[in-house]
Motif scaffolding. Sequence first.
Motif, short mmCIF file in Angstrom:
data_model
loop_
_atom_site.label_atom_id
_atom_site.label_comp_id
_atom_site.label_asym_id
_atom_site.label_seq_id
_atom_site.Cartn_x
_atom_site.Cartn_y
_atom_site.Cartn_z
N ALA A 12 4.00 3.40 7.20
CA ALA A 12 2.98 2.63 7.90
C ALA A 12 3.26 1.13 7.78
O ALA A 12 3.15 0.38 8.76
N SER A 13 3.64 0.69 6.58
CA SER A 13 3.95 -0.72 6.36
C SER A 13 5.14 -1.16 7.21
O SER A 13 5.13 -2.26 7.80
N SER A 14 6.15 -0.31 7.31
CA SER A 14 7.34 -0.64 8.11
C SER A 14 7.00 -0.77 9.58
O SER A 14 7.43 -1.71 10.26
N LEU A 15 6.21 0.16 10.10
CA LEU A 15 5.82 0.09 11.51
C LEU A 15 4.97 -1.14 11.79
O LEU A 15 5.14 -1.81 12.82
N PHE A 41 -3.60 0.98 10.41
CA PHE A 41 -4.45 0.42 9.35
C PHE A 41 -5.54 1.42 8.96
O PHE A 41 -5.85 1.58 7.77
N LYS A 42 -6.11 2.10 9.95
CA LYS A 42 -7.16 3.08 9.64
C LYS A 42 -6.56 4.29 8.91
O LYS A 42 -7.23 4.89 8.06
N ALA A 43 -5.33 4.64 9.24
CA ALA A 43 -4.66 5.74 8.53
C ALA A 43 -4.47 5.38 7.07
O ALA A 43 -4.69 6.20 6.17
N LEU A 44 -4.05 4.13 6.80
CA LEU A 44 -3.91 3.67 5.42
C LEU A 44 -5.26 3.69 4.71
O LEU A 44 -5.34 4.00 3.51
N GLU A 69 4.62 -9.89 3.73
CA GLU A 69 5.66 -9.56 2.75
C GLU A 69 5.48 -8.15 2.23
O GLU A 69 4.35 -7.67 2.09
N ALA A 70 6.59 -7.48 1.95
CA ALA A 70 6.57 -6.14 1.36
C ALA A 70 7.53 -6.13 0.18
O ALA A 70 8.69 -6.54 0.31
N THR A 71 7.04 -5.67 -0.97
CA THR A 71 7.85 -5.66 -2.19
C THR A 71 7.85 -4.27 -2.81
O THR A 71 6.80 -3.63 -2.92
N GLN A 72 9.03 -3.82 -3.19
CA GLN A 72 9.18 -2.51 -3.83
C GLN A 72 9.84 -2.71 -5.19
O GLN A 72 10.95 -3.23 -5.30
#
Length: 297
Positions: free
Chosen positions: A203-206, A221-224, A269-272
């Motif tokens: 979801a974050s990637s999309l 966003f609602k799915a998350l 931003e996305a952090t793993q």
Amino acid sequence: MTERQDLLDFPGTEALQAAGHVELPSPQALAQAMVAVRAAAQDEAVVTPLRRRRLASGRRIVATAFVAAACAAGVVVYTNQGAGSPTAQAPQQAKTISAATFLTDTAAVAAAGPMPSGQYWKMHMKVTYENGKSSTFDEYISRSGYHIVDGGQTFKKPASGWRLGSKTVDWNGLDQLPTDPAKLLEIMESSKEYAGQSAFLQASSLLAESPASPQLRAALFKALAGMNGVKLVGNVKDSAGREGTELAFNGISSSDRTIVDPKTSLLLEATQTSTKGHLGLIDRRTYLSVGPAEKIG
């Protein structure tokens, strides 16, 4: 005090009156204002005898929310302590809410966003790798492939797409995806990979890297919001110094964090961070700017 004076007795009224005519706020600002208005109205729904004598104060709360829309400058601040509803106010006065409420509010902002257009979807981003080194480049996605512009050189790559469940969806397939949050979540969790962690990452990637329609973004966003394990960290700054709201998901193999700008619904931003194997290794993608483009360069 007259009724008119009473109605205008709220924080920000002087600025609103001094402003005179102002341009219409953006759809995103209107969506945020409506979130604040709904929260204020719900807060006034339970009227005790004492609060009944202060009903005018409730009207001032609602009016304050409209000031934010009229000036197109309202910011909803979110933190993760306790429970409550968002309001358009100063950070030190912000009420606290759940991750699901924040994501639902952000879905309303996303739904009011513009429809993607252009031949390419351009991302200007900085990627920080596990070894600590970083690279800043531009990526242009098209329906037939994508180009990476790095250091004055352009590299063409074949079309790949975005993971969704056990399948890969390309640009042409985005419009074929369901906009029912429950169905989207079912697809993303169908691979059973990493016990739900893959759904958060997909979801974050999309949301960050695809030219998804406003309806699809809102559904994501609602799915998350319907996922178990998604936590609201609160208001933070990303590595570029931009303010946003951070979400976290602690999975089997890593701790994943995403920073969202609640004013635009864009991912900043996305952090793993690895929690299995090579502990502490970090992979970070900072989206400095994202949007449509007609040409490369």
